[in-house]
Design an enzyme around this catalytic site. Structure first.
Site, PDB file in Angstrom:
ATOM      1  N   GLU A 132       0.813  -1.233   0.000  1.00 29.21           N
ATOM      2  CA  GLU A 132       0.000   0.000   0.000  1.00 29.21           C
ATOM      3  C   GLU A 132       0.844   1.280   0.000  1.00 29.21           C
ATOM      4  O   GLU A 132       0.669   2.168   0.837  1.00 29.21           O
ATOM      5  CB  GLU A 132      -0.949  -0.030   1.205  1.00 29.21           C
ATOM      6  CG  GLU A 132      -1.862  -1.243   1.205  1.00 29.21           C
ATOM      7  CD  GLU A 132      -2.731  -1.362   2.460  1.00 29.21           C
ATOM      8  OE1 GLU A 132      -2.794  -0.399   3.240  1.00 29.21           O
ATOM      9  OE2 GLU A 132      -3.314  -2.442   2.664  1.00 29.21           O
ATOM     10  N   GLU A 154      -6.103 -10.851  -0.700  1.00 29.42           N
ATOM     11  CA  GLU A 154      -6.865 -10.616   0.535  1.00 29.42           C
ATOM     12  C   GLU A 154      -8.370 -10.640   0.250  1.00 29.42           C
ATOM     13  O   GLU A 154      -9.136  -9.837   0.733  1.00 29.42           O
ATOM     14  CB  GLU A 154      -6.448  -9.291   1.171  1.00 29.42           C
ATOM     15  CG  GLU A 154      -4.968  -9.174   1.439  1.00 29.42           C
ATOM     16  CD  GLU A 154      -4.562  -7.881   2.133  1.00 29.42           C
ATOM     17  OE1 GLU A 154      -5.461  -7.181   2.653  1.00 29.42           O
ATOM     18  OE2 GLU A 154      -3.352  -7.573   2.190  1.00 29.42           O
TER      19      GLU A 154
HETATM   20  O1  G3I Z   1      -3.513  -8.042  19.350  1.00 25.72           O
HETATM   21  C1  G3I Z   1      -4.286  -6.954  19.906  1.00 25.72           C
HETATM   22  C2  G3I Z   1      -4.992  -7.417  21.166  1.00 25.72           C
HETATM   23  O2  G3I Z   1      -4.016  -7.717  22.162  1.00 25.72           O
HETATM   24  C3  G3I Z   1      -5.918  -6.285  21.669  1.00 25.72           C
HETATM   25  O3  G3I Z   1      -6.640  -6.746  22.783  1.00 25.72           O
HETATM   26  C4  G3I Z   1      -6.884  -5.924  20.524  1.00 25.72           C
HETATM   27  C5  G3I Z   1      -7.835  -4.818  20.918  1.00 25.72           C
HETATM   28  O4  G3I Z   1      -7.121  -3.605  20.964  1.00 25.72           O
HETATM   29  O5  G3I Z   1      -6.128  -5.467  19.378  1.00 25.72           O
HETATM   30  C6  G3I Z   1      -5.328  -6.524  18.868  1.00 25.72           C
HETATM   31  O6  G3I Z   1      -4.624  -6.049  17.747  1.00 25.72           O
HETATM   32  C7  G3I Z   1      -5.449  -5.878  16.589  1.00 25.72           C
HETATM   33  C8  G3I Z   1      -4.880  -6.785  15.485  1.00 25.72           C
HETATM   34  O7  G3I Z   1      -5.576  -6.576  14.257  1.00 25.72           O
HETATM   35  C9  G3I Z   1      -4.981  -8.268  15.852  1.00 25.72           C
HETATM   36  O8  G3I Z   1      -6.327  -8.636  15.978  1.00 25.72           O
HETATM   37  C10 G3I Z   1      -5.338  -4.427  16.164  1.00 25.72           C
HETATM   38  O9  G3I Z   1      -6.001  -3.608  17.127  1.00 25.72           O
HETATM   39  C11 G3I Z   1      -6.013  -4.248  14.807  1.00 25.72           C
HETATM   40  O10 G3I Z   1      -5.791  -2.929  14.326  1.00 25.72           O
HETATM   41  C12 G3I Z   1      -5.413  -5.219  13.802  1.00 25.72           C
HETATM   42  O11 G3I Z   1      -6.135  -5.067  12.588  1.00 25.72           O
HETATM   43  C13 G3I Z   1      -5.503  -5.674  11.444  1.00 25.72           C
HETATM   44  C14 G3I Z   1      -5.312  -4.565  10.404  1.00 25.72           C
HETATM   45  O12 G3I Z   1      -4.752  -5.139   9.212  1.00 25.72           O
HETATM   46  C15 G3I Z   1      -4.395  -3.491  10.907  1.00 25.72           C
HETATM   47  O13 G3I Z   1      -4.456  -2.406  10.011  1.00 25.72           O
HETATM   48  C16 G3I Z   1      -6.417  -6.760  10.895  1.00 25.72           C
HETATM   49  O14 G3I Z   1      -6.482  -7.850  11.786  1.00 25.72           O
HETATM   50  C17 G3I Z   1      -5.907  -7.248   9.551  1.00 25.72           C
HETATM   51  O15 G3I Z   1      -6.873  -8.107   8.931  1.00 25.72           O
HETATM   52  C18 G3I Z   1      -5.673  -6.076   8.613  1.00 25.72           C
HETATM   53  O16 G3I Z   1      -5.112  -6.567   7.436  1.00 25.72           O
HETATM   54  C19 G3I Z   1      -4.793  -5.586   6.441  1.00 25.72           C
HETATM   55  C20 G3I Z   1      -3.623  -6.114   5.650  1.00 25.72           C
HETATM   56  O17 G3I Z   1      -2.541  -6.364   6.521  1.00 25.72           O
HETATM   57  C21 G3I Z   1      -3.241  -5.139   4.553  1.00 25.72           C
HETATM   58  N1  G3I Z   1      -4.393  -4.892   3.682  1.00 25.72           N
HETATM   59  C22 G3I Z   1      -5.569  -4.393   4.398  1.00 25.72           C
HETATM   60  C23 G3I Z   1      -5.978  -5.389   5.470  1.00 25.72           C
HETATM   61  C24 G3I Z   1      -7.234  -4.918   6.163  1.00 25.72           C
HETATM   62  O18 G3I Z   1      -6.990  -3.717   6.862  1.00 25.72           O
END
Ligand code: G3I
Length: 346
Positions: free
Chosen positions: A154, A260
């Site tokens: 990205e 994805e």
């Molecule tokens: O691990 C912590 C946990 O300890 C905590 O309790 C919880 C609540 O705050 O957060 C958890 O972390 C989260 C993480 O996912 C794991 O679940 C983050 O807040 C959350 O922001 C993170 O989101 C990920 C996101 O990327 C980040 O931008 C999504 O799972 C993931 O599916 C998403 O994937 C991205 C690709 O990497 C790139 N393309 C877009 C795609 C969707 O955004």
């Protein structure tokens, strides 16, 4: 008259069968066994270790895996000079045990960067060292364990310009070129991808990405493929747009990873249930996408990766804070019409 009635009856039966084709099917044969190219999923480490229904599907249905988060800098390099590969290595072990290819996502991204990097105070040489050491440490750790890397994720805006980010600011406009070079310096076998969203729908962005990558190749830098993330919905993009995007990527001789894939059935964040109508719209769209992907040359078919397994854990629900059913399995780990459509068209 009799002939017309018979033809009409046949048409009605055919449509009913087609409809039923999506409504239910068994998932007793792994999707990957029906495909001529890798079928992947994004794996969440905590679900893998805590949810046996999830890990069962993860082990049975797919032959490629992408870590949804565990391979990102926030997880691999939580503190300066300290690497934590535990979760990522557990995923590699799980993948090996299930004969699954591992796709490395992602080395350089403007999101999920650990605070010590965001707060790093150094000269441009210090930043260059930080950048090179991080990339090469991670790539060396996963050498011969990862088939490909999303080297950069990205980096291009919707208008085709280079996205502003800490990497662009601290390393300069050549940060993308440098990232690809640094990977190849320590691992000449791993495939190198650029990954981004809306490439299937935004021609300006897609043109800019392909031009950027073609320029890298003209400089002798290895770029093997493009990840089109394919976070799509039942309302957009049109199948014709997806077809045009797929053709442009393969015409430019890049391996294509639908990296994805998920299909939102609630892009406008309404208060909905997953009706048969919505489920079948999602199924029809996935059938079309798979049929398009089947038609590209084998050498460009890196694979199709779904961004998750079950609706229950889809990133879309938490990110947009809305009801949605974007994946192949429902909240009770049962195959949806979406699964049946993919299965029946591979
Ligand atoms: O691990 C912590 C946990 O300890 C905590 O309790 C919880 C609540 O705050 O957060 C958890 O972390 C989260 C993480 O996912 C794991 O679940 C983050 O807040 C959350 O922001 C993170 O989101 C990920 C996101 O990327 C980040 O931008 C999504 O799972 C993931 O599916 C998403 O994937 C991205 C690709 O990497 C790139 N393309 C877009 C795609 C969707 O955004």
């Amino acid at each position: 008259m009799q002939r017309i009635k018979y033809t009409l009856l046949l048409f009605i039966i055919l449509m009913a069968c087609k409809k039923r084709e999506y409504n239910s099917c068994s998932d007793d044969i792994g999707l990957y066994k029906l495909a001529k190219y890798p079928i992947g999923y994004a794996i969440d480490y905590s679900n893998l270790i805590n949810d046996v229904n999830y890990s069962k599907l993860a082990s049975e249905q797919f032959n490629s895996v992408t870590a949804e988060n565990a391979f990102k800098a926030e997880y691999l390099a939580p503190a300066e000079g300290f690497y934590d590969f535990r979760e990522a290595d557990s995923i590699v072990v799980f993948a090996k045990r299930n004969n699954q290819r591992v796709h490395g996502h992602t080395l350089i991204w403007h999101q999920q960067i650990p605070n010590w990097i965001k707060e790093f105070n150094g000269t441009s040489n210090d930043w260059e060292l930080l950048y090179k050491i991080y990339i090469q440490t991670v790539v060396l750790h996963f050498k011969d364990k990862v088939a490909a890397w999303d080297v950069v994720n990205e980096a291009v805006n919707e208008d085709g310009t280079l996205r502003s980010s800490i990497w662009k600011e601290k390393i300069g406009n050549t940060y993308i070129e440098k990232a690809f070079k640094y990977v190849q310096e320590v691992d000449n076998n791993v495939l190198l991808f650029y990954n981004d969203y809306n490439l299937e729908s935004n021609t300006t962005k897609r043109n800019a990405v392909i031009q950027l990558l073609n320029n890298l190749k003209l400089k002798g830098i290895k770029v093997n493929g493009i990840g089109m993330q394919m976070h799509v919905s039942i309302v957009s993009p049109e199948m014709s747009q997806i077809a045009t995007a797929i053709k442009q990527v393969t015409d430019n001789h890049y391996q294509l990873h639908l990296s994805e894939l998920d299909v939102s059935v609630n892009p406008n964040s309404n208060d909905i249930l997953l009706t048969n109508n919505l489920a079948n719209k999602q199924a029809s769209l996935l059938a079309g996408i798979v049929q398009l992907y089947n038609q590209i040359e084998t050498k460009y078919q890196y694979g199709i990766t779904f961004w998750g397994i079950t609706d229950r854990y889809s990133w879309i629900r938490s990110y947009y804070n809305r009801i949605d059913f974007p994946l192949l399995y429902d909240d009770n780990y049962l195959p949806k019409p979406a699964y049946c459509a993919v299965k029946n068209h591979l």
